[in-house]
Write a protein that holds these residues in place. Structure first.
Motif, PDB file in Angstrom:
ATOM      1  N   LYS A 294      42.469  -3.272 -22.060  1.00  0.00           N
ATOM      2  CA  LYS A 294      43.941  -2.659 -21.560  1.00  0.00           C
ATOM      3  C   LYS A 294      44.484  -2.167 -20.813  1.00  0.00           C
ATOM      4  N   GLN A 295      43.074  -1.373 -19.859  1.00  0.00           N
ATOM      5  CA  GLN A 295      43.039  -1.224 -18.581  1.00  0.00           C
ATOM      6  C   GLN A 295      43.791  -1.652 -17.717  1.00  0.00           C
ATOM      7  N   PHE A 296      43.433  -2.394 -17.445  1.00  0.00           N
ATOM      8  CA  PHE A 296      43.671  -3.848 -16.520  1.00  0.00           C
ATOM      9  C   PHE A 296      45.347  -4.152 -16.426  1.00  0.00           C
ATOM     10  N   GLU A 297      45.590  -4.008 -18.291  1.00  0.00           N
ATOM     11  CA  GLU A 297      47.097  -4.971 -18.776  1.00  0.00           C
ATOM     12  C   GLU A 297      47.908  -5.065 -17.101  1.00  0.00           C
ATOM     13  N   GLU A 298      47.991  -3.777 -17.167  1.00  0.00           N
ATOM     14  CA  GLU A 298      49.556  -3.599 -15.925  1.00  0.00           C
ATOM     15  C   GLU A 298      49.887  -3.769 -14.935  1.00  0.00           C
ATOM     16  N   LEU A 299      48.411  -4.250 -14.330  1.00  0.00           N
ATOM     17  CA  LEU A 299      47.978  -4.573 -13.400  1.00  0.00           C
ATOM     18  C   LEU A 299      48.134  -6.240 -13.000  1.00  0.00           C
ATOM     19  N   PHE A 300      47.533  -6.962 -14.467  1.00  0.00           N
ATOM     20  CA  PHE A 300      47.506  -8.248 -14.504  1.00  0.00           C
ATOM     21  C   PHE A 300      49.162  -8.555 -13.999  1.00  0.00           C
ATOM     22  N   GLY A 304      51.664 -10.252 -12.331  1.00  0.00           N
ATOM     23  CA  GLY A 304      51.363 -11.923 -12.182  1.00  0.00           C
ATOM     24  C   GLY A 304      50.686 -13.124 -12.799  1.00  0.00           C
ATOM     25  N   ILE A 305      49.291 -12.019 -12.893  1.00  0.00           N
ATOM     26  CA  ILE A 305      47.739 -13.228 -12.605  1.00  0.00           C
ATOM     27  C   ILE A 305      48.513 -13.211 -14.365  1.00  0.00           C
ATOM     28  N   SER A 336      41.341  -8.269  -8.086  1.00  0.00           N
ATOM     29  CA  SER A 336      41.913  -7.080  -6.474  1.00  0.00           C
ATOM     30  C   SER A 336      41.417  -8.610  -5.312  1.00  0.00           C
ATOM     31  N   HIS A 337      40.620  -9.389  -5.860  1.00  0.00           N
ATOM     32  CA  HIS A 337      40.630 -10.862  -4.621  1.00  0.00           C
ATOM     33  C   HIS A 337      41.081 -12.881  -6.036  1.00  0.00           C
ATOM     34  N   ASN A 338      42.485 -12.184  -6.057  1.00  0.00           N
ATOM     35  CA  ASN A 338      42.988 -12.868  -7.098  1.00  0.00           C
ATOM     36  C   ASN A 338      44.338 -12.879  -6.267  1.00  0.00           C
ATOM     37  N   CYS A 339      45.061 -14.234  -6.211  1.00  0.00           N
ATOM     38  CA  CYS A 339      46.144 -15.019  -5.543  1.00  0.00           C
ATOM     39  C   CYS A 339      47.494 -13.911  -6.531  1.00  0.00           C
ATOM     40  N   GLN A 340      48.421 -14.016  -5.998  1.00  0.00           N
ATOM     41  CA  GLN A 340      49.654 -13.431  -6.419  1.00  0.00           C
ATOM     42  C   GLN A 340      50.051 -15.202  -7.973  1.00  0.00           C
ATOM     43  N   ASN A 341      50.253 -14.600  -8.372  1.00  0.00           N
ATOM     44  CA  ASN A 341      50.701 -15.687  -9.928  1.00  0.00           C
ATOM     45  C   ASN A 341      48.839 -16.052  -9.999  1.00  0.00           C
ATOM     46  N   GLY A 342      47.735 -15.599 -10.255  1.00  0.00           N
ATOM     47  CA  GLY A 342      46.825 -16.590 -10.050  1.00  0.00           C
ATOM     48  C   GLY A 342      46.824 -16.175 -11.830  1.00  0.00           C
ATOM     49  N   ASN A 357      37.398 -16.424 -11.894  1.00  0.00           N
ATOM     50  CA  ASN A 357      39.687 -16.447 -11.463  1.00  0.00           C
ATOM     51  C   ASN A 357      39.770 -17.035  -9.820  1.00  0.00           C
ATOM     52  N   THR A 358      40.484 -17.413  -9.710  1.00  0.00           N
ATOM     53  CA  THR A 358      41.345 -18.090  -8.488  1.00  0.00           C
ATOM     54  C   THR A 358      41.596 -16.848  -7.852  1.00  0.00           C
ATOM     55  N   GLY A 359      41.422 -17.410  -6.791  1.00  0.00           N
ATOM     56  CA  GLY A 359      41.697 -16.402  -5.208  1.00  0.00           C
ATOM     57  C   GLY A 359      41.439 -17.664  -4.134  1.00  0.00           C
ATOM     58  N   THR A 360      40.507 -17.447  -3.196  1.00  0.00           N
ATOM     59  CA  THR A 360      40.717 -18.233  -1.802  1.00  0.00           C
ATOM     60  C   THR A 360      39.777 -19.620  -2.012  1.00  0.00           C
ATOM     61  N   ASN A 361      40.754 -20.276  -1.580  1.00  0.00           N
ATOM     62  CA  ASN A 361      40.285 -21.409  -1.691  1.00  0.00           C
ATOM     63  C   ASN A 361      38.232 -22.171  -1.504  1.00  0.00           C
ATOM     64  N   LYS A 362      38.052 -21.492  -1.415  1.00  0.00           N
ATOM     65  CA  LYS A 362      36.552 -21.894  -0.501  1.00  0.00           C
ATOM     66  C   LYS A 362      35.933 -20.669  -1.761  1.00  0.00           C
TER      67      LYS A 362
END
Lengths: 415, 225
Positions: A294-300, A304-305, A336-342, A357-362
């Motif tokens: 719930k704390q992270f709802e708005e951030l997500f 667009g996560i 925070s280490h995710n990408c836009q629309n991840g 989570n998605t993020g850098t591809n390595k």
């Protein structure tokens, strides 16, 4: 290779060499002595022949015994008296044996005779061999005995060493368990044990000091941080002149917030390490996770996560103060280490939780990722988030694993 | 409100005093254990702000004394220690709230007001600001008798701003109040903007005057002036 095997191998080579050399020396010494004995016999025979010639004025009869032969033949020139090894033909056995020969000359009624006395050495040779063999056998038995004894005694003797070694293996800084004293009367081991015991308590003390220092330092920083915070809060009430000042104040506040956060994380870390969160209880993890989400709802939403959850009922035994820190840090990390629309995938079931989570591809450097102040390039965080997660997991017996699979950074917790 | 600030660090003591006084309260201060004891034996306060670590004794002892004498003063513990045992023993001993240093002064004022309100409005937990009326039990807001539907965070934000009325409240303080300090990303300033916009729109739609003023881009002020 074990010290003992190494030592045994050297010992074995030396024993074999010593055995061969000793045997040879023994053999030759005995042969030499026995040769002297035979020569003595030959001299006695010679004396008898000479005595016989002297008293009878003629040569004695030719002797051809089983182990002694005396023969005469006329000679023109005097023969030089000499001992030497010679072959002895045993007629009865019909074989050639080694023997010892004395050649000399005698004058009988004006005529010169050369005579030779040969004695078989077969018996003495046999004796020498027998002594040689018996000696070798005794040495062999002795060495084998020593070898076995060594193994048993040495194993017994090294017992304290292995005890100390296993203490060192078990030694763990965070357990606060000193290395215990070991009872031994061997000076070297006692010395080593003493040194290691005192070293371990020194290390534990230093480690404790360091932890206390971190906690105290973080703690002491709280007062000046509060002070700056208060002064700023009061300063802005005086009324600023321009929006430019507003921006500056804003930046100071943000920096201040970052310092507070960093300090709080350090304090938390030190407290966890100092075992100040020892009370634990069974907590509904599914519930706690929903609260944290719930704390992270708005951030997500803003980023667009896409969050998909599979949250089943699960109980976790942990400290009630620490669980929100754990979950918030995990989610914060995933966000925070995710990408836009991840996307973020959360699974909770009894005994298992994973956050992917998605993020850098390595993949991240799995060895460094949990280290203090390790930050991915461009990270805005304190560098303590994952360290806190790891420390919490270690303290509460949760197994934490990082994995990279199909573009997803996965943190798995097994409890 | 009449407030006693018990805090040994002069800078912190003055900081709290200045802010609370400026917000229209009467503040007294005590810098040590014995001074604190003297004051609570002589005077009554609406709220006592109590630091745990004091020269001469523990703040918890002061609290014990208050409760033993059945004195009605509200107590807010402020401590640099966020340790659970401290917090638990503080609350168990009868403190009304617990605040961990460092905090924003606006947070302090909001907490003090909440304590005083809880103790003063027995049975009628209503907070009013001109035409705005807030039912603290039901968490309902109405403007001139007309109900305004607010989300949980909008409601928290409104209460926070009213508690700090006529004061500039920094966005940072609002963010910490609404989300705690576990989320420390710049994103949350955008959320604050969204929440402020929502709140202002809903209040004005209900016929309320616009009390929310932006302050130099770094914060907001709730004021009817």
């Amino acid at each position: 290779m074990k010290l003992m095997s190494k030592y045994n191998r050297i010992g074995l080579w030396f024993a074999v060499a010593a055995m061969v050399i000793t045997g040879l020396v023994y053999y030759f010494t005995i042969s030499y002595i026995l040769n002297g004995q035979v020569d003595q016999d030959l001299v006695t025979e010679e004396k008898e022949v000479l005595d016989y010639v002297k008293s009878n004025g003629r040569l004695p009869a030719v002797l051809d015994l089983e182990n002694l032969k005396i023969s005469f033949e006329p000679s023109v020139a005097p023969v030089k008296r000499a001992f030497r090894d010679a072959a002895f033909f045993d007629k009865r056995e019909n074989e050639t044996e080694s023997g010892r020969q004395l050649t000399s000359s005698v004058v009988v009624q004006g005529k010169l005779y050369r005579f030779s006395i040969i004695e078989s050495k077969a018996e003495t040779d046999d004796l020498a061999w027998l002594i040689f063999e018996v000696t070798l056998m005794i040495i062999a038995v002795l060495l084998t005995g020593l070898f076995v004894l060594n193994r048993l005694v040495v194993r017994q003797l090294w017992q304290p060493f292995y005890a100390i070694l296993s203490e060192i293996t078990r030694f763990n800084l965070t357990d606060q368990n000193n290395i215990s004293k070991i009872n031994t009367r061997i000076d070297e081991f006692r010395l080593m044990n003493d040194e290691i015991t005192s070293m371990s308590s020194r290390v534990i003390r230093d480690y404790q000091d360091l932890k206390n220092f971190t906690e105290n330092a973080a703690h002491e920083l709280m007062t000046p941080l509060s002070l700056v915070n208060f002064k700023m809060d009061n300063l802005v009430q005086e009324g600023l002149v321009s929006d430019r000042q507003g921006v500056l104040v804003e930046e100071i506040y943000q920096t201040l917030a970052k310092m507070k956060k960093l300090n709080k994380s350090m304090l938390m870390l030190a407290r966890i390490e100092n075992r100040l969160f020892d009370e634990r209880e069974s907590i509904d993890l599914a519930n706690a996770m929903c609260d944290a989400l719930k704390q992270f709802e708005e951030l997500f939403r803003k980023r667009g996560i896409n969050v998909s959850t599979a949250i089943g009922s699960a109980e976790i035994v942990i400290n009630a103060d620490v669980l929100p820190v754990l979950l918030n840090n995990l989610l914060s990390n995933a966000a925070s280490h995710n990408c836009q629309n991840g996307k973020i995938l959360i699974t909770v079931s009894q005994g298992y939780m994973s956050i992917a989570n998605t993020g850098t591809n390595k993949p991240l450097d799995a060895g460094a990722v949990f280290q203090r102040f390790y930050k991915a390039a461009g990270s805005e965080g304190t560098g303590l988030g994952l360290t806190l997660i790891k420390e919490i997991c270690d303290t509460f017996g949760i197994i934490l694993r990082y994995d990279f699979h199909q573009g997803l950074h996965i943190f798995e917790l097994t409890f | 409100m009449k407030i006693l600030i018990i805090e040994d660090e002069p800078g912190l003591r003055e900081g709290m005093r200045d802010y609370l006084t400026d917000a229209g309260n009467i503040c007294e201060t005590a810098s040590g254990f014995y001074e604190a004891i003297q004051k609570i034996q002589l005077y009554r306060y609406d709220c006592i702000i109590l630091d745990i670590m004091l020269p001469g004794g523990s703040g918890l002892q002061v609290l014990e004394m208050l409760k033993h004498d059945k004195l009605p003063d509200g107590v807010l513990i402020v401590s640099a220690k966020n340790a659970l045992p401290d917090r638990l023993s503080g609350l168990k001993l009868g403190a009304d709230d617990y605040l961990t240093k460092p905090f924003h002064l606006s947070e302090l004022l909001a907490r003090v007001e909440a304590i005083v309100r809880r103790r003063a409005f027995d049975g009628s937990p209503f907070l009013e600001f001109n035409e705005i009326r807030i039912d603290l039990d039901g968490k309902q807001v109405s403007v001139k008798g007309k109900a305004v539907r607010l989300s949980r965070r909008d409601y928290m934000l409104l209460l926070y701003l009213i508690a700090n009325k006529s004061k500039i409240v920094s966005k940072n303080a609002i963010a910490e109040h609404l989300w705690g300090d576990d989320i420390d990303m710049a994103d949350r300033y955008d959320f604050i903007y969204t929440h402020i916009k929502n709140l202002r729109r809903k209040l004005m739609d209900a016929g309320c005057k616009d009390y929310i003023q932006s302050a130099y881009g770094m914060g907001y002020k709730f004021s009817d002036k």
